[in-house]
Design a protein around this motif. Structure first.
Motif, mmCIF file in Angstrom:
data_model
loop_
_atom_site.group_PDB
_atom_site.id
_atom_site.type_symbol
_atom_site.label_atom_id
_atom_site.label_comp_id
_atom_site.label_asym_id
_atom_site.label_seq_id
_atom_site.Cartn_x
_atom_site.Cartn_y
_atom_site.Cartn_z
ATOM 1 N N SER A 165 0.791 -1.318 0.073
ATOM 2 C CA SER A 165 -0.156 0.016 0.018
ATOM 3 C C SER A 165 0.649 1.228 -0.082
ATOM 4 O O SER A 165 1.455 1.739 0.997
ATOM 5 C CB SER A 165 -0.896 -0.049 1.310
ATOM 6 O OG SER A 165 -1.306 1.335 1.493
ATOM 7 N N ASP A 166 1.040 1.834 -1.008
ATOM 8 C CA ASP A 166 2.054 2.946 -1.181
ATOM 9 C C ASP A 166 1.021 4.341 -1.004
ATOM 10 O O ASP A 166 1.487 5.159 -0.519
ATOM 11 C CB ASP A 166 2.645 3.166 -2.689
ATOM 12 C CG ASP A 166 3.433 1.923 -2.884
ATOM 13 O OD1 ASP A 166 4.227 1.912 -2.039
ATOM 14 O OD2 ASP A 166 3.553 1.688 -4.142
ATOM 15 N N PHE A 167 -0.162 4.420 -1.457
ATOM 16 C CA PHE A 167 -0.935 5.672 -1.385
ATOM 17 C C PHE A 167 -2.465 5.253 -0.740
ATOM 18 O O PHE A 167 -3.029 4.190 -1.318
ATOM 19 C CB PHE A 167 -1.106 6.010 -2.647
ATOM 20 C CG PHE A 167 0.033 6.694 -3.283
ATOM 21 C CD1 PHE A 167 0.797 8.012 -2.904
ATOM 22 C CD2 PHE A 167 0.935 5.804 -4.231
ATOM 23 C CE1 PHE A 167 1.819 8.258 -3.571
ATOM 24 C CE2 PHE A 167 2.208 6.348 -4.796
ATOM 25 C CZ PHE A 167 2.655 7.489 -4.337
ATOM 26 N N LEU A 168 -2.784 6.351 -0.110
ATOM 27 C CA LEU A 168 -4.320 6.135 0.086
ATOM 28 C C LEU A 168 -5.163 6.936 -0.991
ATOM 29 O O LEU A 168 -4.586 8.133 -1.262
ATOM 30 C CB LEU A 168 -4.665 6.990 1.481
ATOM 31 C CG LEU A 168 -6.017 7.172 1.798
ATOM 32 C CD1 LEU A 168 -6.747 5.933 1.938
ATOM 33 C CD2 LEU A 168 -6.430 8.025 3.082
ATOM 34 N N HIS A 169 -5.973 6.439 -1.502
ATOM 35 C CA HIS A 169 -6.773 6.854 -2.710
ATOM 36 C C HIS A 169 -7.985 7.574 -2.516
ATOM 37 O O HIS A 169 -8.639 7.044 -1.653
ATOM 38 C CB HIS A 169 -6.968 5.822 -3.773
ATOM 39 C CG HIS A 169 -5.715 5.327 -4.281
ATOM 40 N ND1 HIS A 169 -5.461 5.189 -5.801
ATOM 41 C CD2 HIS A 169 -4.542 4.533 -3.785
ATOM 42 C CE1 HIS A 169 -4.238 4.525 -5.899
ATOM 43 N NE2 HIS A 169 -3.800 4.162 -4.771
ATOM 44 N N ILE A 170 -8.210 8.670 -3.181
ATOM 45 C CA ILE A 170 -9.510 9.262 -3.047
ATOM 46 C C ILE A 170 -9.982 9.787 -4.230
ATOM 47 O O ILE A 170 -9.338 10.232 -5.255
ATOM 48 C CB ILE A 170 -9.112 10.692 -1.921
ATOM 49 C CG1 ILE A 170 -8.607 10.171 -0.927
ATOM 50 C CG2 ILE A 170 -10.593 11.327 -1.735
ATOM 51 C CD1 ILE A 170 -8.406 11.538 0.019
ATOM 52 N N VAL A 171 -11.354 9.188 -4.418
ATOM 53 C CA VAL A 171 -11.928 9.596 -5.839
ATOM 54 C C VAL A 171 -12.540 10.856 -5.878
ATOM 55 O O VAL A 171 -13.343 11.141 -4.867
ATOM 56 C CB VAL A 171 -12.851 8.356 -6.290
ATOM 57 C CG1 VAL A 171 -13.510 8.946 -7.223
ATOM 58 C CG2 VAL A 171 -12.512 7.029 -5.907
#
Lengths: 232, 232
Positions: A48-54
């Motif tokens: 998990s490199d990034f927390l994603h937000i749409v």
DNA sequence: CCTTATAATTGATAATTGTCAACTGGATAG
DNA sequence: CTATCCAGTTGACAATTATCAATTATAAGG
């Protein structure tokens, strides 16, 4: 990132109770990217490199095993996904792909964890968010284990009906094949399940759903806030 | 509460990083109770009054809908359950009953939430715990949606085999009917599934499982850390 | 407009899973 | 020891769901 996105982001439940300085710190490290449709964003098993937000568009979460694949959920703006992997610094359990052209924010996982440790407002929000997600997966498990596919479909249609503002006619927001996968059945089975709901006043023509006998459908579906109310 | 329980509790991941004062505060408000077997501890839909911790014995989490019932998990010492409902101050999504005579600690939910807000070490632990739980429910969803009942059984047996220290022969820790429910099938179906694993070197006599051809069973089960490794 | 690709439907069939009833066997109480 | 209970098993059957192949819609591209 467009400055115009910031207020919306700040308003996300996850960021609302955060100190301003922390929020800016986090956003400073963020990447914003626009992706075409059908792009693989993350792959199950990767770290998990990034927390994603749409921000815009739509993203599908899915999982695979032994050449089989199943849709777990779709994520719509504005919300995050794979928060748990980010927090645990663990590999993704699901893959994600864009369904449409989509704009995302990527927050480096290490920054998210650092801010989490430093900002108790943020920590509180992360817990609330995670608890909500946990509960919605538990509900999904109950749905899968306690109901037949027709019952799952009936409840899905009622949920969509609620989201459409209880309009007697509304459009499906997903392809039927995706709906089938989400509900844990094959497209063929979905097609037949739809037909078998006819006696309950359900007509589906293309994307267009009509519910004639709400009471009858509810009688079959027996919706429960402990399974279907995706929030709470 | 027995003073002798305190060190074990303090050592729970959930409480380890807590300030001593907060820990004592929380334990001061705690109730300790021993229950006979087959006692309903909590009922799906009720509000979350207490965070429960199993000290001794075994507790089953289950859910119901429309006269059907399914086992979601069993909880063994020492660990907590219904953390998410406590945090969200929301109704329980699952019911719980003792399987054996069990000793539990009940922490008033409001105290847990108060300490959560005041102690960032505790908050951190709660998040980690919740994230772990979330991930294990997601894995369970993948197990249910991507595998047939025989595949689920094969993987269950391999998991138990690991937990038994890879002994070629070990005992099941649950009644078969519970295992069936946990795996999302009927007892009859489980009984037949067991027989169908015979060609893969699996013999089950009463509680006693023997795995003769580990490689063959693994070939069928295709265990994956992204589904089966209940931690990580 | 036609062509093409893909989704959706349908029919035929098979596999999987569940239901019901009967039976077995071990555990326990009297 | 016997009677009783109940989990587990087995058989027969039914319901559900999946698979495969063929066909019909639907939407996108030239």
């Amino acid at each position: 990132m467009r400055p115009s996105d910031l207020p919306d982001l700040r308003n996300l439940e996850l960021f609302r109770d955060m100190e301003e300085a922390r929020f800016e710190e986090l956003m400073h490290a963020a990447y914003v990217q626009t992706f075409p449709p059908q792009v693989d964003l993350i792959t199950e098993g990767d770290m998990s490199d990034f927390l994603h937000i749409v921000l815009e568009g739509r993203v599908e979460l899915f999982a695979s095993w032994n050449k089989r694949e199943t849709v777990i959920a779709t994520v719509e703006p504005i919300s995050t996904f794979i928060l748990a992997a980010t927090i645990k610094d663990a590999p993704y359990l699901m893959s994600a792909r864009t369904l449409e052209k989509s704009r995302l924010i990527l927050l480096p996982s290490s920054d998210v964890r650092a801010v989490f440790d430093a900002d108790s407002g943020f920590a509180r929000s992360v817990v609330t968010e995670l608890a909500a997600r946990y509960r919605s997966v538990v509900k999904n498990t109950k749905n899968l284990k306690l109901r037949s596919s027709i019952e799952r479909l009936a409840n899905y249609l009622l949920q969509q009906y609620e989201e459409a503002g209880q309009a007697p006619t509304y459009d499906l927001t997903m392809e039927k094949r995706k709906i089938a996968s989400l509900l844990g059945m094959t497209p063929e089975n979905l097609s037949r399940a739809i037909k078998s709901l006819r006696p309950y006043g359900v007509t589906i023509d293309g994307q267009c759903v009509t519910i004639d006998k709400l009471g009858d459908l509810q009688g079959l579906a027996k919706p429960s806030p402990l399974i279907d109310d995706l929030n709470r």
